[in-house]
Scaffold this active site. Structure first.
Site, mmCIF file in Angstrom:
data_model
loop_
_atom_site.group_PDB
_atom_site.id
_atom_site.type_symbol
_atom_site.label_atom_id
_atom_site.label_comp_id
_atom_site.label_asym_id
_atom_site.label_seq_id
_atom_site.Cartn_x
_atom_site.Cartn_y
_atom_site.Cartn_z
ATOM 1 N N ILE A 192 0.803 -1.220 0.000
ATOM 2 C CA ILE A 192 0.000 0.000 0.000
ATOM 3 C C ILE A 192 0.838 1.273 0.000
ATOM 4 O O ILE A 192 0.390 2.313 -0.473
ATOM 5 C CB ILE A 192 -0.973 -0.001 1.200
ATOM 6 C CG1 ILE A 192 -2.005 1.126 1.068
ATOM 7 C CG2 ILE A 192 -0.202 0.092 2.524
ATOM 8 C CD1 ILE A 192 -3.118 1.065 2.093
ATOM 9 N N GLN A 194 4.198 3.282 -4.992
ATOM 10 C CA GLN A 194 3.600 4.180 -5.982
ATOM 11 C C GLN A 194 2.156 3.781 -6.294
ATOM 12 O O GLN A 194 1.217 4.572 -6.129
ATOM 13 C CB GLN A 194 4.421 4.150 -7.277
ATOM 14 C CG GLN A 194 3.742 4.872 -8.447
ATOM 15 C CD GLN A 194 4.450 4.666 -9.764
ATOM 16 O OE1 GLN A 194 5.118 5.570 -10.244
ATOM 17 N NE2 GLN A 194 4.291 3.504 -10.383
ATOM 18 N N ASP A 195 1.952 2.557 -6.758
ATOM 19 C CA ASP A 195 0.618 2.126 -7.160
ATOM 20 C C ASP A 195 -0.315 2.029 -5.968
ATOM 21 O O ASP A 195 -1.492 2.411 -6.052
ATOM 22 C CB ASP A 195 0.692 0.773 -7.865
ATOM 23 C CG ASP A 195 1.406 0.850 -9.205
ATOM 24 O OD1 ASP A 195 1.897 1.936 -9.568
ATOM 25 O OD2 ASP A 195 1.482 -0.188 -9.897
ATOM 26 N N ASP A 233 4.864 -9.569 6.875
ATOM 27 C CA ASP A 233 5.765 -9.972 5.803
ATOM 28 C C ASP A 233 4.998 -10.878 4.849
ATOM 29 O O ASP A 233 4.321 -11.816 5.276
ATOM 30 C CB ASP A 233 6.956 -10.722 6.418
ATOM 31 C CG ASP A 233 8.055 -11.018 5.423
ATOM 32 O OD1 ASP A 233 7.790 -10.989 4.207
ATOM 33 O OD2 ASP A 233 9.187 -11.283 5.870
ATOM 34 N N LEU A 267 -0.202 -5.854 -4.708
ATOM 35 C CA LEU A 267 0.799 -5.015 -5.369
ATOM 36 C C LEU A 267 2.172 -5.138 -4.717
ATOM 37 O O LEU A 267 3.134 -4.554 -5.208
ATOM 38 C CB LEU A 267 0.366 -3.538 -5.324
ATOM 39 C CG LEU A 267 -1.086 -3.218 -5.698
ATOM 40 C CD1 LEU A 267 -1.330 -1.721 -5.597
ATOM 41 C CD2 LEU A 267 -1.415 -3.723 -7.088
ATOM 42 N N GLN A 312 9.165 -7.257 -4.313
ATOM 43 C CA GLN A 312 10.309 -6.654 -4.996
ATOM 44 C C GLN A 312 9.941 -6.404 -6.464
ATOM 45 O O GLN A 312 9.522 -7.304 -7.169
ATOM 46 C CB GLN A 312 11.499 -7.617 -4.909
ATOM 47 C CG GLN A 312 12.874 -6.961 -5.087
ATOM 48 C CD GLN A 312 13.187 -6.526 -6.504
ATOM 49 O OE1 GLN A 312 13.203 -5.328 -6.790
ATOM 50 N NE2 GLN A 312 13.421 -7.467 -7.400
ATOM 51 N N SER A 313 10.102 -5.153 -6.941
ATOM 52 C CA SER A 313 9.612 -4.811 -8.278
ATOM 53 C C SER A 313 10.665 -4.210 -9.201
ATOM 54 O O SER A 313 10.330 -3.681 -10.255
ATOM 55 C CB SER A 313 8.427 -3.837 -8.160
ATOM 56 O OG SER A 313 8.830 -2.634 -7.522
ATOM 57 N N THR A 362 3.091 -8.081 -15.153
ATOM 58 C CA THR A 362 3.959 -7.102 -15.795
ATOM 59 C C THR A 362 4.324 -7.512 -17.214
ATOM 60 O O THR A 362 4.330 -8.715 -17.544
ATOM 61 C CB THR A 362 5.268 -6.944 -14.983
ATOM 62 O OG1 THR A 362 6.230 -6.181 -15.735
ATOM 63 C CG2 THR A 362 5.898 -8.306 -14.706
ATOM 64 N N GLU A 420 7.144 -7.634 -18.290
ATOM 65 C CA GLU A 420 8.392 -8.383 -18.232
ATOM 66 C C GLU A 420 8.180 -9.881 -18.406
ATOM 67 O O GLU A 420 9.133 -10.614 -18.670
ATOM 68 C CB GLU A 420 9.123 -8.112 -16.910
ATOM 69 C CG GLU A 420 9.624 -6.684 -16.750
ATOM 70 C CD GLU A 420 10.770 -6.339 -17.696
ATOM 71 O OE1 GLU A 420 11.513 -7.258 -18.079
ATOM 72 O OE2 GLU A 420 10.909 -5.156 -18.029
ATOM 73 N N TYR A 470 12.965 -11.458 -12.174
ATOM 74 C CA TYR A 470 11.708 -10.778 -11.873
ATOM 75 C C TYR A 470 10.615 -11.214 -12.846
ATOM 76 O O TYR A 470 9.490 -11.547 -12.443
ATOM 77 C CB TYR A 470 11.911 -9.265 -11.939
ATOM 78 C CG TYR A 470 10.650 -8.453 -11.800
ATOM 79 C CD1 TYR A 470 9.991 -8.351 -10.576
ATOM 80 C CD2 TYR A 470 10.124 -7.774 -12.891
ATOM 81 C CE1 TYR A 470 8.836 -7.597 -10.444
ATOM 82 C CE2 TYR A 470 8.965 -7.019 -12.773
ATOM 83 C CZ TYR A 470 8.320 -6.936 -11.549
ATOM 84 O OH TYR A 470 7.174 -6.192 -11.420
ATOM 85 N N LYS A 503 7.122 -13.276 -11.988
ATOM 86 C CA LYS A 503 5.813 -12.758 -12.368
ATOM 87 C C LYS A 503 5.090 -13.718 -13.315
ATOM 88 O O LYS A 503 3.851 -13.821 -13.280
ATOM 89 C CB LYS A 503 5.964 -11.390 -13.028
ATOM 90 C CG LYS A 503 6.251 -10.258 -12.059
ATOM 91 C CD LYS A 503 5.055 -9.944 -11.178
ATOM 92 C CE LYS A 503 5.274 -8.699 -10.356
ATOM 93 N NZ LYS A 503 4.109 -8.365 -9.505
ATOM 94 N N HIS A 517 4.703 2.046 -15.889
ATOM 95 C CA HIS A 517 3.865 3.174 -15.505
ATOM 96 C C HIS A 517 4.591 3.954 -14.414
ATOM 97 O O HIS A 517 5.081 3.399 -13.449
ATOM 98 C CB HIS A 517 2.484 2.712 -15.060
ATOM 99 C CG HIS A 517 2.479 1.590 -14.086
ATOM 100 N ND1 HIS A 517 2.844 0.299 -14.415
ATOM 101 C CD2 HIS A 517 2.151 1.556 -12.765
ATOM 102 C CE1 HIS A 517 2.739 -0.471 -13.373
ATOM 103 N NE2 HIS A 517 2.335 0.266 -12.346
#
Length: 338
Positions: free
Chosen positions: A14, A17-18, A68, A90, A93-94, A135, A137, A159, A163, A189
């Site tokens: 939360i 960014q998103d 966690d 959301l 690790q991104s 994503t 990716e 990553y 995903k 984004h």
């Protein structure tokens, strides 16, 4: 006439960014919002700090839970306490580049945490709808351009692999258990809230610092790399729209237009009225281990089914980011005039 209870949403990640933009959107729509954060101090150091300090909202319409994503017991406890109608996953690790340095923890946070969340949701049955943040990716070394919901997954980073697992296991749970779960396959984004480790924010903040005399050069890797960049505000609206539709499905969320890192650099320097050639320095050491092919999404499905459209242009996005960093840096350096 009885008063209807507000819809309840749970957001992991939360404070990012998103997550912060989505929180603002849901609160504006009358939701009660619960967020999973890493530690108690995180909301105060995030874009949600004003909401976290507002006694009319925090503890009344906005609630924070701490834990966690690797802890399945915590997820089950939060689900039991909150009993959300909508879950927006959301967290995790991104950063693509960082995933090469910490591949195991990236796969744990992204892949296995999503599986734990799906398992926790099964106890709520059909009363919960779930959004998972996938994503572009996952396409990586894409076999076709532009990419659609049917394009094969060919990730080129840990990553992207994590995903891809998340996206596929969500489909398995949707088909096997009837869980209402949507994958949003989001392309890049950005916003002024983007972390400074990401190239777009590095550009906007460094260009602002150069304008204010705090820096004298912008050092980047491959500036020819192209991305399909949109605004985070538009993309969190797409997340919400997915969970309002009567049928769970997967959607590519993209603008359908690519720009290079070089385009971003030049647009940023135009905002401050400086020549980019004077300040840009390229360093091959900053390039990705393996650069994916051109990633550009085809948003035809989400436009047709949900009526979603991107409302911000590329130039709007760059200008907003640079101007926000100018204001932020100037506030920290009050003696320096704009």
């Amino acid at each position: 006439m009885p008063i209807c209870a507000p819809p309840i949403a749970l957001i992991t990640g939360i404070t990012g960014q998103d997550g912060s933009y989505l929180t603002e959107l849901l609160l504006a729509k009358g939701y009660e919002v619960h967020g999973l954060a890493w530690r108690p101090g995180d909301p105060e150091a995030s874009p949600l700090k004003e909401l976290a300090r507002n006694p009319r909202i925090h503890g009344k319409r906005l609630f924070f839970h701490y834990g966690d994503l690797a802890d399945g017991q915590t997820l089950r406890r939060v689900f039991h306490e909150v009993t959300p109608g909508e879950v927006y996953h959301l967290g995790g690790q991104s950063h693509v580049g960082k995933s090469f340095q910490i591949p195991e923890s990236t796969c744990e946070e992204v892949g296995m945490a999503s599986l734990r969340l799906l398992e926790s949701s099964r106890a709520l049955g059909d009363q919960v709808k779930i959004y998972l943040a996938s994503t572009a990716e996952v396409f990586g070394d894409a076999a076709e351009t532009p990419q659609t919901e049917e394009t094969k997954f060919r990730p080129t980073s840990p990553y992207g692999c994590a995903k891809a697992f998340m996206t596929q296991i969500a489909r398995v749970y949707r088909e096997s258990y009837g869980i209402f779960v949507c994958n949003g396959i989001l392309y890049n984004h950005e916003s002024p809230r983007r972390g400074q480790a990401f190239v777009t924010r590095k550009i906007s903040r460094t260009v602002a610092a150069i304008k204010l005399g705090l820096e004298n050069k912008l050092i980047l890797g491959n500036t020819k790399s192209r991305r399909d960049w949109g605004h985070a505000r538009d993309y969190v609206r797409a997340m919400w729209m997915m969970l309002q539709h009567p049928k769970a499905d997967d959607y590519v969320v993209a603008t359908g237009i690519t720009h290079s890192v070089q385009d971003f650099v030049e647009a940023a320097f135009r905002v401050v009225g400086l020549p980019w050639e004077k300040y840009l320095v390229t360093d091959p050491a900053l390039e990705r281990v393996l650069e994916p092919k051109q990633l550009v999404g085809n948003p035809a499905k989400i436009q047709r089914v949900l009526g979603w459209r991107s409302e911000h242009t590329f130039d709007d996005l760059v200008r907003e980011m640079v101007e926000a960093d100018l204001a932020s840096l100037a506030a920290r350096e009050p003696a320096i005039a704009l």
